[in-house]
Design a protein around this motif. Sequence first.
Motif, mmCIF file in Angstrom:
data_model
loop_
_atom_site.group_PDB
_atom_site.id
_atom_site.type_symbol
_atom_site.label_atom_id
_atom_site.label_comp_id
_atom_site.label_asym_id
_atom_site.label_seq_id
_atom_site.Cartn_x
_atom_site.Cartn_y
_atom_site.Cartn_z
ATOM 1 N N LEU A 90 44.049 58.668 -28.715
ATOM 2 C CA LEU A 90 44.199 58.925 -27.280
ATOM 3 C C LEU A 90 45.665 59.084 -26.914
ATOM 4 O O LEU A 90 46.053 59.998 -26.189
ATOM 5 C CB LEU A 90 43.627 57.748 -26.482
ATOM 6 C CG LEU A 90 42.125 57.686 -26.259
ATOM 7 C CD1 LEU A 90 41.785 56.458 -25.448
ATOM 8 C CD2 LEU A 90 41.629 58.927 -25.540
ATOM 9 N N LEU A 91 46.470 58.170 -27.473
ATOM 10 C CA LEU A 91 47.897 58.193 -27.183
ATOM 11 C C LEU A 91 48.538 59.490 -27.668
ATOM 12 O O LEU A 91 49.278 60.156 -26.936
ATOM 13 C CB LEU A 91 48.546 56.976 -27.852
ATOM 14 C CG LEU A 91 50.052 56.850 -27.723
ATOM 15 C CD1 LEU A 91 50.445 56.851 -26.265
ATOM 16 C CD2 LEU A 91 50.513 55.555 -28.398
ATOM 17 N N GLY A 92 48.216 59.862 -28.927
ATOM 18 C CA GLY A 92 48.761 61.093 -29.500
ATOM 19 C C GLY A 92 48.400 62.309 -28.660
ATOM 20 O O GLY A 92 49.232 63.193 -28.424
ATOM 21 N N CYS A 93 47.146 62.349 -28.183
ATOM 22 C CA CYS A 93 46.692 63.484 -27.379
ATOM 23 C C CYS A 93 47.421 63.548 -26.039
ATOM 24 O O CYS A 93 47.809 64.623 -25.588
ATOM 25 C CB CYS A 93 45.193 63.396 -27.144
ATOM 26 S SG CYS A 93 44.249 63.805 -28.598
ATOM 27 N N ALA A 94 47.575 62.379 -25.409
ATOM 28 C CA ALA A 94 48.257 62.347 -24.117
ATOM 29 C C ALA A 94 49.692 62.857 -24.262
ATOM 30 O O ALA A 94 50.153 63.688 -23.469
ATOM 31 C CB ALA A 94 48.247 60.927 -23.546
ATOM 32 N N VAL A 95 50.384 62.393 -25.304
ATOM 33 C CA VAL A 95 51.772 62.815 -25.534
ATOM 34 C C VAL A 95 51.822 64.305 -25.855
ATOM 35 O O VAL A 95 52.611 65.055 -25.257
ATOM 36 C CB VAL A 95 52.406 61.983 -26.677
ATOM 37 C CG1 VAL A 95 53.761 62.553 -27.052
ATOM 38 C CG2 VAL A 95 52.535 60.526 -26.253
ATOM 39 N N ALA A 96 50.954 64.749 -26.799
ATOM 40 C CA ALA A 96 50.952 66.157 -27.191
ATOM 41 C C ALA A 96 50.648 67.056 -25.992
ATOM 42 O O ALA A 96 51.277 68.106 -25.812
ATOM 43 C CB ALA A 96 49.927 66.384 -28.297
ATOM 44 N N GLY A 97 49.703 66.639 -25.159
ATOM 45 C CA GLY A 97 49.320 67.434 -23.997
ATOM 46 C C GLY A 97 50.456 67.573 -23.002
ATOM 47 O O GLY A 97 50.798 68.681 -22.570
ATOM 48 N N VAL A 98 51.070 66.446 -22.661
ATOM 49 C CA VAL A 98 52.146 66.464 -21.660
ATOM 50 C C VAL A 98 53.356 67.245 -22.175
ATOM 51 O O VAL A 98 53.932 68.070 -21.452
ATOM 52 C CB VAL A 98 52.555 65.019 -21.282
ATOM 53 C CG1 VAL A 98 53.832 65.011 -20.484
ATOM 54 C CG2 VAL A 98 51.432 64.362 -20.502
ATOM 55 N N VAL A 99 53.727 67.016 -23.450
ATOM 56 C CA VAL A 99 54.898 67.708 -24.009
ATOM 57 C C VAL A 99 54.661 69.210 -24.071
ATOM 58 O O VAL A 99 55.511 70.004 -23.636
ATOM 59 C CB VAL A 99 55.248 67.149 -25.406
ATOM 60 C CG1 VAL A 99 56.274 68.038 -26.106
ATOM 61 C CG2 VAL A 99 55.768 65.722 -25.293
ATOM 62 N N SER A 100 53.470 69.630 -24.584
ATOM 63 C CA SER A 100 53.239 71.073 -24.695
ATOM 64 C C SER A 100 53.125 71.709 -23.302
ATOM 65 O O SER A 100 53.612 72.821 -23.084
ATOM 66 C CB SER A 100 52.004 71.375 -25.551
ATOM 67 O OG SER A 100 50.884 70.695 -25.058
ATOM 68 N N TYR A 101 52.511 70.984 -22.357
ATOM 69 C CA TYR A 101 52.413 71.499 -20.983
ATOM 70 C C TYR A 101 53.807 71.679 -20.377
ATOM 71 O O TYR A 101 54.125 72.718 -19.788
ATOM 72 C CB TYR A 101 51.580 70.534 -20.129
ATOM 73 C CG TYR A 101 51.222 71.044 -18.753
ATOM 74 C CD1 TYR A 101 50.004 71.660 -18.518
ATOM 75 C CD2 TYR A 101 52.107 70.893 -17.681
ATOM 76 C CE1 TYR A 101 49.667 72.111 -17.253
ATOM 77 C CE2 TYR A 101 51.777 71.353 -16.414
ATOM 78 C CZ TYR A 101 50.546 71.956 -16.208
ATOM 79 O OH TYR A 101 50.226 72.412 -14.956
ATOM 80 N N ALA A 102 54.654 70.651 -20.558
ATOM 81 C CA ALA A 102 56.014 70.704 -20.002
ATOM 82 C C ALA A 102 56.806 71.842 -20.629
ATOM 83 O O ALA A 102 57.520 72.577 -19.928
ATOM 84 C CB ALA A 102 56.719 69.374 -20.221
ATOM 85 N N LEU A 103 56.690 72.010 -21.962
ATOM 86 C CA LEU A 103 57.414 73.087 -22.641
ATOM 87 C C LEU A 103 56.938 74.453 -22.175
ATOM 88 O O LEU A 103 57.739 75.365 -21.955
ATOM 89 C CB LEU A 103 57.251 72.956 -24.171
ATOM 90 C CG LEU A 103 58.016 71.802 -24.817
ATOM 91 C CD1 LEU A 103 57.722 71.748 -26.336
ATOM 92 C CD2 LEU A 103 59.520 71.938 -24.590
ATOM 93 N N LEU A 104 55.595 74.585 -21.999
ATOM 94 C CA LEU A 104 55.049 75.877 -21.601
ATOM 95 C C LEU A 104 55.459 76.256 -20.179
ATOM 96 O O LEU A 104 55.597 77.443 -19.858
ATOM 97 C CB LEU A 104 53.521 75.871 -21.730
ATOM 98 C CG LEU A 104 52.987 75.919 -23.162
ATOM 99 C CD1 LEU A 104 51.509 75.601 -23.206
ATOM 100 C CD2 LEU A 104 53.246 77.287 -23.791
ATOM 101 N N THR A 105 55.653 75.259 -19.317
ATOM 102 C CA THR A 105 56.105 75.587 -17.940
ATOM 103 C C THR A 105 57.520 76.169 -17.952
ATOM 104 O O THR A 105 57.930 76.840 -17.005
ATOM 105 C CB THR A 105 56.103 74.359 -17.003
ATOM 106 O OG1 THR A 105 56.770 73.289 -17.675
ATOM 107 C CG2 THR A 105 54.720 73.936 -16.613
ATOM 108 N N LEU A 106 58.290 75.886 -19.024
ATOM 109 C CA LEU A 106 59.651 76.400 -19.114
ATOM 110 C C LEU A 106 59.689 77.888 -19.447
ATOM 111 O O LEU A 106 60.661 78.570 -19.169
ATOM 112 C CB LEU A 106 60.447 75.632 -20.186
ATOM 113 C CG LEU A 106 60.656 74.131 -19.911
ATOM 114 C CD1 LEU A 106 61.395 73.474 -21.051
ATOM 115 C CD2 LEU A 106 61.427 73.937 -18.590
ATOM 116 N N ILE A 107 58.595 78.383 -20.095
ATOM 117 C CA ILE A 107 58.557 79.791 -20.510
ATOM 118 C C ILE A 107 58.610 80.703 -19.285
ATOM 119 O O ILE A 107 57.842 80.490 -18.340
ATOM 120 C CB ILE A 107 57.315 80.096 -21.354
ATOM 121 C CG1 ILE A 107 57.389 79.323 -22.671
ATOM 122 C CG2 ILE A 107 57.203 81.593 -21.652
ATOM 123 C CD1 ILE A 107 56.150 79.440 -23.544
#
Lengths: 107, 258
Positions: A90-107
Amino acid sequence: MTWGEYFIVLGSCMVTMLACRVLPLFLLKGRSLPDAVERALGFIPSAAFAALVANDLLSPGMFAAGIWPAAMPLVASAVVVVVAWRTKSLLGCAVAGVVSYALLTLI
Amino acid sequence: MTNLKTDLQASFTAALPIVLGYVAIGVPCGILCDSIGLNALQVFAMSVLFYSGAGQFMIPNMWLAGAPIASIIASVSFVNTRQMLYSAAFAPHCIGVRKRLAFLFAATVTDESYGVNTLKFEEGGWSVRRALFVNLFSCTSWTLSCTVGVLVGNAIGIPLAIASFAMTSIFICLLCTQKANVENVVAAAVAMLGVYVFKLVGLTGPAILLGAVAGVVAALCVSQVRLARSRESAAYEARIEEACVGGEGASKKGGERE
């Protein structure tokens, strides 16, 4: 959310939750649930979590503002699915989700 | 007393992964609750009295989406009916256990603590008291983390869209860790399609509940058909076996004579 609304939500959710948690243990005393009921209960997690995910990701007219704003969360979700299958954490998914979402908003 | 100490130690070791996981999920949950105007006391009380990860994420999520109160309560309660399965599963372990202990234990079961305690009961040497301690350690961690989340909510200033994607990610993870059998896949697919269709026809508020119910009904239909089919083929095989049994019996007797 006002105090009144808070008490209604908390009170109702608490009562149904306590009933679901406690009643089967005391009423069944070790006997098993009827087969159809047990099967239906077993399907609830899949259906409920899928509905919650769909509610967050899908809506009619989601592509109205262009393809990327709606597709971006879907791409981030794909990353989470891969992490979920690999790690089941659960923890890994939450981190992966937030990080990839944040990175994608930068595109 | 030493007995209590060993129980507490064994339970804490078993509960540690849950305790750490709840810190990581509880803090974002508190931040989210803060964003809909709940204060630390309200979130503290909700974490102790209601104590549901998925539920406490759903409430701010649906509130932000503008769902009516009745719809929030119905959806959260429906999602939490899965607790009946856990309760029923623990019933045999609680036979002959003091009522107060059994009640406290049953009232504090979660998805994660169910998983850990089930494993421990299977391994053996586990008691309801130790299982209760696992639940209480987990609940303490969850409650403190949620409350801390509310208190730091404003300080960190994470954009809500990003914070709420943590919750979407958790739901995706919970979905992916379900058994991938035909019925579950049908349940998930129909539920997703259902949510979209119900939103399309204007039922945005109860879309989660209605979609999930549609998924469960579809899966139940599929499982009914599959069950009937497997019963048919079992009966068919039994008939073939019956027809063959005479010949087989004779050949076996022949083998024995040699």
